[in-house]
Design a protein around this motif. Structure first.
Motif, PDB file in Angstrom:
ATOM      1  N   ALA A  96     -13.553  -0.119   1.817  1.00 40.99           N
ATOM      2  CA  ALA A  96     -13.232  -0.451   0.076  1.00 40.99           C
ATOM      3  C   ALA A  96     -13.112  -1.799  -0.210  1.00 40.99           C
ATOM      4  CB  ALA A  96     -12.108   0.505  -0.418  1.00 40.99           C
ATOM      5  N   ARG A  97     -13.627  -2.477  -1.099  1.00 44.45           N
ATOM      6  CA  ARG A  97     -13.037  -3.670  -1.550  1.00 44.45           C
ATOM      7  C   ARG A  97     -11.627  -3.631  -2.382  1.00 44.45           C
ATOM      8  NH1 ARG A  97     -15.379  -6.781  -6.215  1.00 44.45           N
ATOM      9  NH2 ARG A  97     -16.490  -4.746  -6.204  1.00 44.45           N
ATOM     10  N   ILE A  98     -10.868  -4.401  -1.716  1.00 42.04           N
ATOM     11  CA  ILE A  98      -9.344  -4.409  -2.218  1.00 42.04           C
ATOM     12  C   ILE A  98      -9.604  -5.541  -3.276  1.00 42.04           C
ATOM     13  CG2 ILE A  98      -6.991  -4.758  -2.005  1.00 42.04           C
ATOM     14  CD1 ILE A  98      -8.180  -2.279  -0.462  1.00 42.04           C
ATOM     15  N   LEU A  99      -9.377  -5.240  -4.571  1.00 39.62           N
ATOM     16  CA  LEU A  99      -9.207  -6.284  -5.770  1.00 39.62           C
ATOM     17  C   LEU A  99      -7.993  -6.556  -6.053  1.00 39.62           C
ATOM     18  CD1 LEU A  99     -11.489  -3.711  -8.047  1.00 39.62           C
ATOM     19  CD2 LEU A  99     -12.177  -5.408  -6.708  1.00 39.62           C
ATOM     20  N   LYS A 100      -6.924  -5.865  -5.553  1.00 37.65           N
ATOM     21  CA  LYS A 100      -5.557  -6.432  -5.985  1.00 37.65           C
ATOM     22  C   LYS A 100      -4.611  -5.810  -4.923  1.00 37.65           C
ATOM     23  CE  LYS A 100      -2.062  -6.277  -9.609  1.00 37.65           C
ATOM     24  NZ  LYS A 100      -1.441  -5.846 -10.734  1.00 37.65           N
ATOM     25  N   GLU A 101      -3.995  -6.771  -4.115  1.00 35.24           N
ATOM     26  CA  GLU A 101      -3.080  -6.031  -3.154  1.00 35.24           C
ATOM     27  C   GLU A 101      -1.861  -5.423  -3.812  1.00 35.24           C
ATOM     28  OE1 GLU A 101      -3.570  -5.857  -0.005  1.00 35.24           O
ATOM     29  OE2 GLU A 101      -5.589  -7.160   0.178  1.00 35.24           O
ATOM     30  N   PRO A 102      -1.340  -4.416  -3.005  1.00 36.19           N
ATOM     31  CA  PRO A 102      -0.149  -3.780  -3.423  1.00 36.19           C
ATOM     32  C   PRO A 102       0.959  -4.915  -3.968  1.00 36.19           C
ATOM     33  CG  PRO A 102      -0.780  -2.864  -1.574  1.00 36.19           C
ATOM     34  CD  PRO A 102      -1.867  -3.920  -1.650  1.00 36.19           C
ATOM     35  N   GLN A 103       1.656  -4.594  -5.257  1.00 37.29           N
ATOM     36  CA  GLN A 103       2.642  -5.558  -5.728  1.00 37.29           C
ATOM     37  C   GLN A 103       3.268  -4.870  -6.982  1.00 37.29           C
ATOM     38  OE1 GLN A 103       0.690  -8.987  -8.378  1.00 37.29           O
ATOM     39  NE2 GLN A 103      -0.911  -8.131  -6.610  1.00 37.29           N
TER      40      GLN A 103
END
Length: 142
Positions: A96-103
């Motif tokens: 999967a393409r990660i659009l926004k890392e966990p934050q």
């Protein structure tokens, strides 16, 4: 019209590739009601369907023309920040393409975004303001 949604259908380019992601990778169980051309997944009272993108457009009598951002996201709520991290690492390994890392996010929770093989955007979020029941369903006060 009653305030409810029963089924969400995602138009996909390649059903077999999508099934490899959702069923094979995420471990979701496909319903017996699924057929060669469509897959159904029971999700906490809602059904997610995967169906050929071109056929879906034809059925809705619209042109199949990708537009980029569809202004629609699907959300998967978790019980902790750590679970957000775990889900993102799982989908990352699946390609999967990660659009926004966990934050940490402005509304007081913790979230990330990824795109499935067809670009459908999922938010994975821990929201301390959305209590969940024992089934993992978000319960909002009326």
């Amino acid at each position: 019209m009653k305030q409810k949604i029963n089924l969400i259908t995602l138009g996909v380019k390649d059903l077999k590739a999508s099934l490899a992601f959702y069923e094979g990778g995420l471990g979701w169980k496909k319903s017996e009601q699924s057929q060669e051309s469509v897959a159904f997944f029971q999700l906490n009272g809602l059904i997610l369907s995967l169906f050929n993108r071109r056929s879906l457009a034809e059925d809705a009598t619209v042109e199949d023309s990708p537009t980029g951002f569809s202004a629609l996201t699907l959300a998967y709520n978790t019980e902790s920040e750590e679970e957000v991290n775990q889900v993102i690492e799982t989908v990352r390994k699946l390609g999967a393409r990660i659009l926004k890392e966990p934050q940490k996010v402005f509304w007081g929770g913790y979230s990330a975004y990824f795109a499935d093989p067809d670009g459908h955007i999922f938010e994975v979020a821990f929201n301390p303001y959305f209590p969940m029941n024992e089934k993992g369903e978000v319960i909002l006060p009326l």
